[in-house]
Structures are given as structure tokens and as C-alpha cells.
Design a protein around this motif. Structure first.
Motif, PDB file in Angstrom:
ATOM      1  N   TYR A  59       0.840  -1.202   0.000  1.00 56.25           N
ATOM      2  CA  TYR A  59       0.000   0.000   0.000  1.00 56.25           C
ATOM      3  C   TYR A  59       0.878   1.256   0.000  1.00 56.25           C
ATOM      4  O   TYR A  59       0.640   2.198  -0.774  1.00 56.25           O
ATOM      5  CB  TYR A  59      -0.933   0.011   1.209  1.00 56.25           C
ATOM      6  N   LEU A  60       1.881   1.286   0.871  1.00 58.23           N
ATOM      7  CA  LEU A  60       2.740   2.468   0.973  1.00 58.23           C
ATOM      8  C   LEU A  60       3.598   2.647  -0.277  1.00 58.23           C
ATOM      9  O   LEU A  60       3.817   3.770  -0.739  1.00 58.23           O
ATOM     10  CB  LEU A  60       3.626   2.354   2.217  1.00 58.23           C
ATOM     11  N   GLU A  61       4.069   1.542  -0.829  1.00 65.69           N
ATOM     12  CA  GLU A  61       4.889   1.616  -2.048  1.00 65.69           C
ATOM     13  C   GLU A  61       4.085   2.219  -3.199  1.00 65.69           C
ATOM     14  O   GLU A  61       4.629   2.941  -4.030  1.00 65.69           O
ATOM     15  CB  GLU A  61       5.373   0.212  -2.426  1.00 65.69           C
ATOM     16  N   ALA A  62       2.779   1.936  -3.227  1.00 65.15           N
ATOM     17  CA  ALA A  62       1.931   2.480  -4.290  1.00 65.15           C
ATOM     18  C   ALA A  62       1.480   3.903  -4.006  1.00 65.15           C
ATOM     19  O   ALA A  62       1.343   4.712  -4.936  1.00 65.15           O
ATOM     20  CB  ALA A  62       0.705   1.578  -4.480  1.00 65.15           C
ATOM     21  N   SER A  63       1.238   4.239  -2.746  1.00 61.70           N
ATOM     22  CA  SER A  63       0.647   5.535  -2.422  1.00 61.70           C
ATOM     23  C   SER A  63       1.676   6.645  -2.229  1.00 61.70           C
ATOM     24  O   SER A  63       1.382   7.816  -2.499  1.00 61.70           O
ATOM     25  CB  SER A  63      -0.205   5.426  -1.154  1.00 61.70           C
ATOM     26  N   LEU A  64       2.881   6.315  -1.789  1.00 65.12           N
ATOM     27  CA  LEU A  64       3.881   7.364  -1.552  1.00 65.12           C
ATOM     28  C   LEU A  64       4.229   8.160  -2.813  1.00 65.12           C
ATOM     29  O   LEU A  64       4.268   9.390  -2.766  1.00 65.12           O
ATOM     30  CB  LEU A  64       5.150   6.756  -0.933  1.00 65.12           C
ATOM     31  N   PRO A  65       4.479   7.512  -3.976  1.00 61.70           N
ATOM     32  CA  PRO A  65       4.768   8.321  -5.175  1.00 61.70           C
ATOM     33  C   PRO A  65       3.604   9.212  -5.578  1.00 61.70           C
ATOM     34  O   PRO A  65       3.815  10.335  -6.051  1.00 61.70           O
ATOM     35  CB  PRO A  65       5.056   7.261  -6.250  1.00 61.70           C
ATOM     36  N   ALA A  66       2.365   8.721  -5.403  1.00 63.21           N
ATOM     37  CA  ALA A  66       1.195   9.538  -5.756  1.00 63.21           C
ATOM     38  C   ALA A  66       1.106  10.764  -4.856  1.00 63.21           C
ATOM     39  O   ALA A  66       0.823  11.876  -5.322  1.00 63.21           O
ATOM     40  CB  ALA A  66      -0.074   8.696  -5.643  1.00 63.21           C
ATOM     41  N   LEU A  67       1.365  10.577  -3.562  1.00 62.73           N
ATOM     42  CA  LEU A  67       1.347  11.709  -2.630  1.00 62.73           C
ATOM     43  C   LEU A  67       2.461  12.698  -2.970  1.00 62.73           C
ATOM     44  O   LEU A  67       2.267  13.911  -2.918  1.00 62.73           O
ATOM     45  CB  LEU A  67       1.513  11.206  -1.191  1.00 62.73           C
ATOM     46  N   LEU A  68       3.627  12.163  -3.332  1.00 68.46           N
ATOM     47  CA  LEU A  68       4.757  13.034  -3.668  1.00 68.46           C
ATOM     48  C   LEU A  68       4.440  13.879  -4.901  1.00 68.46           C
ATOM     49  O   LEU A  68       4.738  15.070  -4.946  1.00 68.46           O
ATOM     50  CB  LEU A  68       6.010  12.193  -3.915  1.00 68.46           C
ATOM     51  N   SER A  69       3.820  13.246  -5.888  1.00 70.11           N
ATOM     52  CA  SER A  69       3.479  13.969  -7.120  1.00 70.11           C
ATOM     53  C   SER A  69       2.524  15.117  -6.835  1.00 70.11           C
ATOM     54  O   SER A  69       2.628  16.192  -7.433  1.00 70.11           O
ATOM     55  CB  SER A  69       2.862  12.990  -8.123  1.00 70.11           C
ATOM     56  N   ARG A  70       1.613  14.909  -5.897  1.00 67.29           N
ATOM     57  CA  ARG A  70       0.650  15.958  -5.550  1.00 67.29           C
ATOM     58  C   ARG A  70       1.296  17.059  -4.720  1.00 67.29           C
ATOM     59  O   ARG A  70       0.888  18.226  -4.780  1.00 67.29           O
ATOM     60  CB  ARG A  70      -0.537  15.341  -4.817  1.00 67.29           C
TER      61      ARG A  70
END
Length: 455
Positions: A319-330
Motif C-alpha cells: 500500500y505504501l509503495e503504491a501511495s507514496l509516489p502519488a502523494l509526492l506527485s501531488r
């Protein structure tokens, strides 16, 4: 029928598939050592818990150091040339490790493997070969390939090592590197270059982004996540052996656990997005990591508890591996996504190095359970650091070519763009003759943008 702006063209699909295969084949080789080295490296001269950690994590050190510079180099000499250079170094490192009879030479081979830091060049080429509105899809395909390569590595590593030993694993990774080089030669060259600031790091912006509290949380987060992963596989394979769980059967545990974690993780992602509860589910994933590491520590002597802990760990990890890049992009400011992602990738690999180093030291001085205890304490600290964490509104990124505008016209356009509904940030970069926009998804009027560009 011509594809719409919402569809990938045939060329974009081929580029995405080729680059995903190149990226994942290299990551497969890096990951395959995780579940096997602590078991099959015992026959190497100089073997010790400390050197287990160094050999496993060594690639992360050179990856972290060279990730951003290799991306810059791809701007100078070309994406393909840097990718071939990096894969060549990776193949050389694999051969050195395959022929090694000491843990020191294996570690040196891992350092060479890590020197082939091609992530920046691959992602930049992916951006060069795709239209702006389709880049997120292509990047997502490459991102998913990394997750699949990790799952494959957890299964293939033990299977190959059981039949061909540790050297067999490295010969396999060398063959994968050569296969990837063949794919690079068949990948089309870019007919244009994507906006640099959205794909590669800009040196002048590194210091500014390092001081951003929200981005710092995310960078420390990915560093800790890969610290935990590397440290876990210093202790777990040996703990399984201590419970008379044969090394050739370890993949029987990893395969269902990884499948189960994926089944559990997907609903978490869907619900968190639909309910706009990203922070709550982020913390839930950290609670899963905490529960897993605590269970590893307390239940190390019982195989069912280790299996349950592994399921909890990989559910939270995925979950974190998938969500961290998305949060960073935002979180990344307009025109600074490339720099933000470069720092993020370096932190990720540096975490793997630190996890190997610290895990090896702790295991050598205090034993395997102490590695699990250290991991538990770190997850508590990570959970505490989420106090004050925020998630900005969903945003899209646009870049506008201003080569047909004078500097005065460009500045006037910037003021008009800033005033448009849905524009969150606008950055003018005169030396690139380009304006970068960060706009709120769903509330930005693209027709107004086209009208302003045409005027």
C-alpha cells in the motif's frame, strides 16, 4: 479510427511495454538476492551477519549516489546511451558476483550493479515518447512492473538458488541485463524531449525541496520503508531455517503471502481514494507494519505467526509503495516534479543501504530478534511523524511552450493563467521558454487555456 486524447496510441503502448520490461528486468535482478543471500551465502569466505547486510544493501548506496547524476547525463549524451551503460554495469556486477568466492567480492559486484542507475533515464525517455496527457498512465504501467518484479523475485530467487546456488541467481540476473540491453536497442528514440523539470532533477532546486516539511516526510517515509524491507530479509530467511522450514520451500510461503497481501491492499487503495481518506489509510498501513514487526519479534519461534506477520507486512508495504509516489506527485510544486522524484528515488535506495548496514550490525551484535525489535521501534517513530501530514487537492500538471512569445508576452500570459479557475500554481521558466501549471483536477477549463495560448 484515430485514438482520442484519453487513449494510448500504438506507439505509446509499445514504448510503455518495452520500458516497463527494461525497468522490471533490472529490478528483478536487484530484488532476487533478498530472500536467498542469508541462506546460500554461508559458504562464502568472510560470511557474517554484518556482511549479509552490506552485500544485500550495497546496491542501494551507489543507486542513491548516481540516480540523479545519471539522469542528468542522459540529457547530455542521450537516454539510450545511458540505459545501455547502466545495464552494462549491472551485467558486469552480476558476473563479478557470480564468480566470487568471498562475501567481499559479492558486495563489490552489488556495488557495480547499483552503479547502473538508469531509473531517471528510463522515466525521462518514457516522458519523451508520450503525450503529456498520457504520461501518468505510462508511468503507472512502469510502476506496476516494479511491484510485479518484486513478487517474481521473491519466488524465482529461492527456486533458482535451490537448483543452481547463489552463483546461479547472479548468472540469471546477468542474462536479464543482456535481454534488457536488447530491448533498449529496439526501443524507439524520442522525436522530442519532454519538459525537463517534470522528468529530471534540477540542481538549483535540490536544496529548496530538501527543506520542504511535507516532502521531507515522504522522502523519510520511503527511506524507512526500504530500510525495513532490507533489514527484514537479513533476519527472516535464517529464522525460517531455524524452524526447520527448508530453503527450497521458502517460495511456498512467499507466493501465497504476496498474493494475499495484494488482495488486501487493492481495496485499501480504492476505498482511501473514494472516501478521500488517504491520511487515515496511510496510518493504517503503518499500523500494519508495526503489528507485523512486533509479531516477527514476539512470534519468531512459531511458523504460523511468522506467516501472519509476513502477510501484514506486505499488505502495509505494498500500500505504501503504491501511495507514496502519488502523494509526492501531488505535493511537488509546479515545474519541480522531476527534482522531487529524483530526491525520492535516492532516498528509497539509500534506505535499502542503511537497512542492510544497520540490520547486519544489529544481527551480529544482538542476534536476529533484535533486528525485528529495531524495525518495530522505527515504525513507531514513523507513525508519530505523520502528525501534521496533509494531502493537497488532486492536481494535474501541464507544461506550455512559450517559444513563440516575447518575455513580456510570457509574463503577461503567466498573470492571466494564474487567475484562471482551478490553477493551483504557475511557474515561468524563461531559460526553457516554458510555463509549468499545476491545476486542480476536474475544475480547470482547458478551453480557456487554449484561448489564452491562441491570443
Amino acid at each position: 479510427m484515430q485514438p482520442t486524447s484519453h487513449q494510448l496510441t500504438s506507439a505509446e503502448k509499445k514504448a510503455a511495454a518495452a520500458l516497463a520490461l527494461i525497468f522490471s528486468s533490472r529490478m528483478l535482478g536487484l530484488f532476487m538476492l533478498l530472500p536467498v543471500f542469508a541462506i546460500y551465502g554461508t559458504e562464502l569466505a568472510g560470511f557474517s551477519p554484518l556482511w549479509i547486510g552490506l552485500a544485500i544493501g550495497a546496491y542501494g548506496f551507489t543507486q542513491a549516489l548516481l540516480q540523479i547524476p545519471m539522469g542528468w547525463l542522459s540529457d547530455k549524451i542521450g537516454r539510450h546511451q545511458v540505459m545501455l551503460l547502466g545495464l552494462g554495469l549491472f551485467a558486469l556486477g552480476s558476473v563479478v558476483a557470480a564468480l566470487a568466492d568471498s562475501v567481499y567480492m559479492v558486495t563489490f559486484g552489488r556495488v557495480l550493479q547499483g552503479a547502473g542507475a538508469i531509473a531517471g533515464a528510463v522515466l525521462a525517455l518514457a516522458a519523451d515518447l508520450t503525450r503529456e496527457e498520457q504520461r501518468p498512465k505510462v508511468m503507472a504501467i512502469i510502476g506496476m512492473s516494479i511491484g510485479l518484479s518484486f513478487a517474481a523475485a521473491m519466488v524465482l530467487g529461492p527456486m533458482i538458488a535451490a537448483r543452481a546456488g547463489l552463483s546461479g541467481v547472479f548468472w540469471f540476473t546477468a542474462a536479464m541485463a543482456l535481454l534488457a540491453m536488447g530491448l533498449v536497442l529496439r526501443t524507439p528514440k524520442a522525436i522530442h524531449q519532454a519538459p525537463q523539470r517534470e522528468t529530471l532533477a534540477v540542481p538549483a532546486l535540490l536544496g529548496k525541496l530538501l527543506r520542504s516539511p511535507q516532502l521531507l516526510r515522504l522522502n523519510l517515509g520511503i527511506m524507512l520503508l526500504h530500510f525495513l524491507l532490507t533489514a527484514l530479509f537479513i533476519a527472516l530467511p535464517q529464522q525460517l531455517l531455524a524452524l526447520d522450514f527448508g530453503s527450497d520451500a521458502h517460495w511456498h510461503l512467499y507466493l501465497p503471502v504476496l498474493f494475499g497481501s495484494f488482495v488486501l491492499m487493492v481495496p485499501m487503495i480504492i476505498i482511501s481514494v473514494r472516501k478521500q481518506q488517504e491520511i487515515a489509510f496511510f496510518r493504517l498501513a503503518l499500523v500494519l507494519l508495526f503489528s507485523a514487526t512486533l509479531l516477527f519479534w514476539l512470534g519468531a519461534a512459531q511458523l504460523p505467526l511468522l506467516a501472519a506477520a509476513l502477510l501484514l507486512f506486505f499488505t502495509g508495504f505494498n500500500y505504501l509503495e503504491a501511495s507514496l509516489p502519488a502523494l509526492l506527485s501531488r505535493q511537488a510544486p509546479a515545474g519541480q516534479k522531476g527534482t522531487a522524484m529524483g530526491l525520492y528515488s535516492s532516498a528509497q535506495f539509500f534506505g535499502a543501504f542503511l537497512g542492510g548496514l544497520a540490520g547486519g550490525l544489529v544481527a551480529s551484535k544482538f542476534g536476529l530478534p533484535a533486528v525485528f525489535l529495531l524495525s518495530t521501534l522505527l515504525t513507531i517513530g514513523w507513525l508519530a511523524s505523520t502528525v501534521g501530514m496533509s494531502v493537497p487537492a488532486k492536481a494535474e500538471r501541464l507544461s506550455i511552450d512559450l517559444s513563440n512569445k516575447t518575455s513580456r508576452e510570457a509574463e503577461a500570459l503567466l498573470l492571466q493563467l494564474t487567475g484562471l479557475p482551478g490553477v493551483l500554481e504557475a511557474t515561468l521558466v524563461p531559460e526553457e521558454q516554458r510555463c509549468y501549471l499545476k491545476v486542480q483536477a476536474g475544475s480547470f477549463d482547458y478551453q480557456q487555456l487554449q484561448s489564452l495560448q491562441a491570443s
